[in-house]
Structures are given as structure tokens and as C-alpha cells.
Design a protein around this motif. Sequence first.
Motif, PDB file in Angstrom:
ATOM      1  N   TYR A   1       0.813  -1.222   0.000  1.00 49.57           N
ATOM      2  CA  TYR A   1       0.000   0.000   0.000  1.00 49.57           C
ATOM      3  C   TYR A   1       0.844   1.269   0.000  1.00 49.57           C
ATOM      4  O   TYR A   1       0.540   2.196  -0.759  1.00 49.57           O
ATOM      5  CB  TYR A   1      -0.966  -0.009   1.181  1.00 49.57           C
ATOM      6  N   PRO A   2       1.890   1.394   0.833  1.00 55.16           N
ATOM      7  CA  PRO A   2       2.669   2.645   0.824  1.00 55.16           C
ATOM      8  C   PRO A   2       3.237   2.979  -0.554  1.00 55.16           C
ATOM      9  O   PRO A   2       3.248   4.150  -0.957  1.00 55.16           O
ATOM     10  CB  PRO A   2       3.784   2.361   1.840  1.00 55.16           C
ATOM     11  N   GLU A   3       3.680   1.963  -1.293  1.00 57.62           N
ATOM     12  CA  GLU A   3       4.227   2.214  -2.627  1.00 57.62           C
ATOM     13  C   GLU A   3       3.123   2.639  -3.594  1.00 57.62           C
ATOM     14  O   GLU A   3       3.304   3.577  -4.399  1.00 57.62           O
ATOM     15  CB  GLU A   3       4.930   0.955  -3.155  1.00 57.62           C
ATOM     16  N   GLN A   4       1.979   1.970  -3.535  1.00 63.32           N
ATOM     17  CA  GLN A   4       0.876   2.317  -4.422  1.00 63.32           C
ATOM     18  C   GLN A   4       0.349   3.724  -4.128  1.00 63.32           C
ATOM     19  O   GLN A   4       0.070   4.503  -5.045  1.00 63.32           O
ATOM     20  CB  GLN A   4      -0.256   1.290  -4.278  1.00 63.32           C
ATOM     21  N   ALA A   5       0.217   4.052  -2.839  1.00 58.63           N
ATOM     22  CA  ALA A   5      -0.275   5.380  -2.465  1.00 58.63           C
ATOM     23  C   ALA A   5       0.712   6.459  -2.896  1.00 58.63           C
ATOM     24  O   ALA A   5       0.311   7.519  -3.394  1.00 58.63           O
ATOM     25  CB  ALA A   5      -0.509   5.437  -0.952  1.00 58.63           C
ATOM     26  N   THR A   6       2.004   6.195  -2.707  1.00 57.79           N
ATOM     27  CA  THR A   6       3.026   7.184  -3.081  1.00 57.79           C
ATOM     28  C   THR A   6       3.064   7.372  -4.592  1.00 57.79           C
ATOM     29  O   THR A   6       3.210   8.505  -5.088  1.00 57.79           O
ATOM     30  CB  THR A   6       4.402   6.746  -2.558  1.00 57.79           C
ATOM     31  N   LEU A   7       2.938   6.288  -5.335  1.00 56.71           N
ATOM     32  CA  LEU A   7       2.917   6.390  -6.797  1.00 56.71           C
ATOM     33  C   LEU A   7       1.774   7.306  -7.241  1.00 56.71           C
ATOM     34  O   LEU A   7       1.972   8.207  -8.074  1.00 56.71           O
ATOM     35  CB  LEU A   7       2.778   4.997  -7.412  1.00 56.71           C
ATOM     36  N   ARG A   8       0.574   7.101  -6.701  1.00 57.10           N
ATOM     37  CA  ARG A   8      -0.579   7.927  -7.100  1.00 57.10           C
ATOM     38  C   ARG A   8      -0.402   9.375  -6.653  1.00 57.10           C
ATOM     39  O   ARG A   8      -0.828  10.304  -7.343  1.00 57.10           O
ATOM     40  CB  ARG A   8      -1.874   7.348  -6.514  1.00 57.10           C
ATOM     41  N   LEU A   9       0.224   9.562  -5.492  1.00 54.94           N
ATOM     42  CA  LEU A   9       0.489  10.920  -5.023  1.00 54.94           C
ATOM     43  C   LEU A   9       1.421  11.651  -5.991  1.00 54.94           C
ATOM     44  O   LEU A   9       1.171  12.804  -6.367  1.00 54.94           O
ATOM     45  CB  LEU A   9       1.107  10.870  -3.623  1.00 54.94           C
ATOM     46  N   LEU A  10       2.484  10.987  -6.395  1.00 53.05           N
ATOM     47  CA  LEU A  10       3.428  11.609  -7.328  1.00 53.05           C
ATOM     48  C   LEU A  10       2.759  11.917  -8.660  1.00 53.05           C
ATOM     49  O   LEU A  10       3.017  12.961  -9.268  1.00 53.05           O
ATOM     50  CB  LEU A  10       4.636  10.692  -7.534  1.00 53.05           C
ATOM     51  N   ARG A  11       1.889  11.012  -9.121  1.00 57.36           N
ATOM     52  CA  ARG A  11       1.174  11.275 -10.364  1.00 57.36           C
ATOM     53  C   ARG A  11       0.305  12.519 -10.210  1.00 57.36           C
ATOM     54  O   ARG A  11       0.209  13.348 -11.117  1.00 57.36           O
ATOM     55  CB  ARG A  11       0.312  10.063 -10.746  1.00 57.36           C
ATOM     56  N   GLY A  12      -0.337  12.668  -9.060  1.00 65.08           N
ATOM     57  CA  GLY A  12      -1.160  13.843  -8.807  1.00 65.08           C
ATOM     58  C   GLY A  12      -0.360  15.128  -8.795  1.00 65.08           C
ATOM     59  O   GLY A  12      -0.873  16.198  -9.142  1.00 65.08           O
ATOM     60  N   LEU A  13       0.904  15.028  -8.394  1.00 67.40           N
ATOM     61  CA  LEU A  13       1.778  16.199  -8.370  1.00 67.40           C
ATOM     62  C   LEU A  13       2.378  16.502  -9.743  1.00 67.40           C
ATOM     63  O   LEU A  13       3.046  17.527  -9.909  1.00 67.40           O
ATOM     64  CB  LEU A  13       2.901  15.993  -7.358  1.00 67.40           C
ATOM     65  N   GLY A  14       2.119  15.610 -10.720  1.00 67.47           N
ATOM     66  CA  GLY A  14       2.567  15.882 -12.083  1.00 67.47           C
ATOM     67  C   GLY A  14       3.756  15.082 -12.546  1.00 67.47           C
ATOM     68  O   GLY A  14       4.296  15.333 -13.632  1.00 67.47           O
ATOM     69  N   VAL A  15       4.187  14.093 -11.770  1.00 68.68           N
ATOM     70  CA  VAL A  15       5.313  13.254 -12.168  1.00 68.68           C
ATOM     71  C   VAL A  15       4.812  12.211 -13.171  1.00 68.68           C
ATOM     72  O   VAL A  15       3.706  11.669 -13.021  1.00 68.68           O
ATOM     73  CB  VAL A  15       5.937  12.557 -10.932  1.00 68.68           C
ATOM     74  N   SER A  16       5.615  11.907 -14.190  1.00 68.13           N
ATOM     75  CA  SER A  16       5.209  10.941 -15.213  1.00 68.13           C
ATOM     76  C   SER A  16       5.018   9.558 -14.601  1.00 68.13           C
ATOM     77  O   SER A  16       5.571   9.247 -13.531  1.00 68.13           O
ATOM     78  CB  SER A  16       6.260  10.867 -16.319  1.00 68.13           C
ATOM     79  N   ALA A  17       4.266   8.702 -15.294  1.00 68.64           N
ATOM     80  CA  ALA A  17       3.965   7.366 -14.778  1.00 68.64           C
ATOM     81  C   ALA A  17       5.239   6.555 -14.552  1.00 68.64           C
ATOM     82  O   ALA A  17       5.412   5.919 -13.508  1.00 68.64           O
ATOM     83  CB  ALA A  17       3.025   6.641 -15.738  1.00 68.64           C
ATOM     84  N   ALA A  18       6.142   6.580 -15.521  1.00 71.52           N
ATOM     85  CA  ALA A  18       7.370   5.793 -15.399  1.00 71.52           C
ATOM     86  C   ALA A  18       8.243   6.306 -14.260  1.00 71.52           C
ATOM     87  O   ALA A  18       8.799   5.535 -13.475  1.00 71.52           O
ATOM     88  CB  ALA A  18       8.140   5.820 -16.714  1.00 71.52           C
ATOM     89  N   GLU A  19       8.356   7.629 -14.161  1.00 70.41           N
ATOM     90  CA  GLU A  19       9.189   8.221 -13.111  1.00 70.41           C
ATOM     91  C   GLU A  19       8.565   7.994 -11.744  1.00 70.41           C
ATOM     92  O   GLU A  19       9.263   7.700 -10.767  1.00 70.41           O
ATOM     93  CB  GLU A  19       9.365   9.710 -13.387  1.00 70.41           C
ATOM     94  N   ALA A  20       7.249   8.112 -11.636  1.00 66.45           N
ATOM     95  CA  ALA A  20       6.580   7.873 -10.359  1.00 66.45           C
ATOM     96  C   ALA A  20       6.775   6.439  -9.909  1.00 66.45           C
ATOM     97  O   ALA A  20       6.993   6.169  -8.718  1.00 66.45           O
ATOM     98  CB  ALA A  20       5.093   8.196 -10.485  1.00 66.45           C
ATOM     99  N   ALA A  21       6.708   5.493 -10.852  1.00 64.50           N
ATOM    100  CA  ALA A  21       6.927   4.089 -10.513  1.00 64.50           C
ATOM    101  C   ALA A  21       8.353   3.867 -10.024  1.00 64.50           C
ATOM    102  O   ALA A  21       8.582   3.129  -9.057  1.00 64.50           O
ATOM    103  CB  ALA A  21       6.631   3.208 -11.729  1.00 64.50           C
ATOM    104  N   ARG A  22       9.319   4.506 -10.663  1.00 57.42           N
ATOM    105  CA  ARG A  22      10.720   4.360 -10.240  1.00 57.42           C
ATOM    106  C   ARG A  22      10.941   4.937  -8.850  1.00 57.42           C
ATOM    107  O   ARG A  22      11.550   4.295  -7.981  1.00 57.42           O
ATOM    108  CB  ARG A  22      11.649   5.055 -11.249  1.00 57.42           C
ATOM    109  N   LEU A  23      10.425   6.144  -8.611  1.00 59.47           N
ATOM    110  CA  LEU A  23      10.628   6.805  -7.325  1.00 59.47           C
ATOM    111  C   LEU A  23       9.935   6.058  -6.187  1.00 59.47           C
ATOM    112  O   LEU A  23      10.408   6.076  -5.051  1.00 59.47           O
ATOM    113  CB  LEU A  23      10.113   8.242  -7.385  1.00 59.47           C
ATOM    114  N   SER A  24       8.829   5.405  -6.492  1.00 54.94           N
ATOM    115  CA  SER A  24       8.060   4.695  -5.472  1.00 54.94           C
ATOM    116  C   SER A  24       8.645   3.332  -5.127  1.00 54.94           C
ATOM    117  O   SER A  24       8.135   2.653  -4.234  1.00 54.94           O
ATOM    118  CB  SER A  24       6.608   4.504  -5.935  1.00 54.94           C
TER     119      SER A  24
END
Length: 237
Positions: free
Chosen positions: A178-201
Motif C-alpha cells: 500500500y505505501p508504494e501504491q499510495a506514493t505512486l498515485r500521489l506523485l502522479r497527482g503532483l505531475g510526475v510521469s507514470a514511469a518516473e513515479a513508478a521508479r521513485l516509489s
Amino acid sequence: MAASPDHRPRVAAQRRESMRARLLDAGLATIVAHGVAGTSIDEIISAAQVSRGTFYKYFDSVTGLASQLAQALAHELGMVLDPLVTEEADPALRVAVGSRMMLHFVRQHPIIGGLIVKSGWPDVDESHLFFALVRRDIASGIRLKRFEPMPLDVAVNMVAGVMLGGMQSMVAGAARSYPEQATLRLLRGLGVSAAEAARLSATRLPRPVLPHEGIVARAITPLAAHGAAHGAAPPDP
């Protein structure tokens, strides 16, 4: 000859702070054992060995005491996590690491998340260290074009909603991912690309070290001892 300084106001202030800390510690131990709803003022004053009148000099209710405990817990966690977060130069990675570490900590120690959630935290303002740090990193991310331009309060409240909802889910037993999934969606909401959000998470997280005498350690230790006494495994460190 100069008059001797009057130390009475300072001594009185020290005594008040000492009594407040005594009540908070008694409340912490009782709430850890029984939860906020299962704790009474009588139990707290019995543990602190003070009168009911003394309790009301500092707090108006168990909920009021629990709210101050939650703020103290969140503040200490912010102090522990921030040096690990600021090792990263990228503000997007800072947000990802900080969010995931906080959510994983609550998953490992749900008594902390339960206390924070049930006390009504957070008020998203500069008086709360965690959100002051979030505001700093989001402002940096917008300035460096790591995040989309948006009102800072909107972005901070976005993080607050994800964190508070995430804590509720952790307390309820959400999946380990859950923490990784929630963080990924948060980053997407902030405007980070899908691939980059997945990497950062998915980056490796540092391991926080709690101060032995801190309020977080005092919240966790009685719980671990209680579990060991009943044959249960203690929470993850």
C-alpha cells in the motif's frame, strides 16, 4: 547592590512542564494499552498519581490529551525522518521517501497510526513539522519543475489526504504494498510521469533510528512487552 533575580517564575514554569509531561506519559501508557476510546481520566490520573483537578489544569479531556500526544509523535517522527529524506537532492524523491517511510512505520506500529488518526490529526499548517517539511519539498519541486505548477496549499493538502487515508488503511491492515501504491498515485497527482513515479516509489528506503528516550519509543516499547507477555511477536523494528 543589585537585587537578586527572582527565579520563581522560571521554577513555576518548569514545574508546570514537568507535570504536563507526567500526565502525557501516563496517558500514553494507558492509551497504548487500551486505546483512546477505552481510556478514562480516572485511569490516567491513577497512573500519574495526581488529582482530577490537576488533570483539568492541563487538558480538557482524554481526547485533548491524545491530540497533543499525536502532535508530539508526528513531530518526533518528522525529526527522525527528515535527515534521511534530505540526503536526497531531488525533491520528488524526498516526497516519495518521506511518504513511504511514514506509511511503512505506521504499518509496522499501528498503535502510532491509530493514535494519530483518532485524535483528529492533522491540521495542515506550519505548526506541524511534518507538513512544514512537506511544504518545503513541494515548493522546491514546483520551482525546479519536478512538479506541475499549482497552489502550494493544494499540493500540501493532497499529501495530507493521502497520508491520513493511508494511516487509516495501515491501521485497518492494508496490504504491504500500500505505501508504494499510495506514493505512486500521489506523485502522479503532483505531475510526475507514470514511469518516473513508478521508479521513485520503488527506491530502497533508509532505516530510521528512533531515539531511545523519545515519545515514539515509549509508545512502542510497552506494546512490544505486552505482546511478548502474551506469546505474540513484537512489532517490526
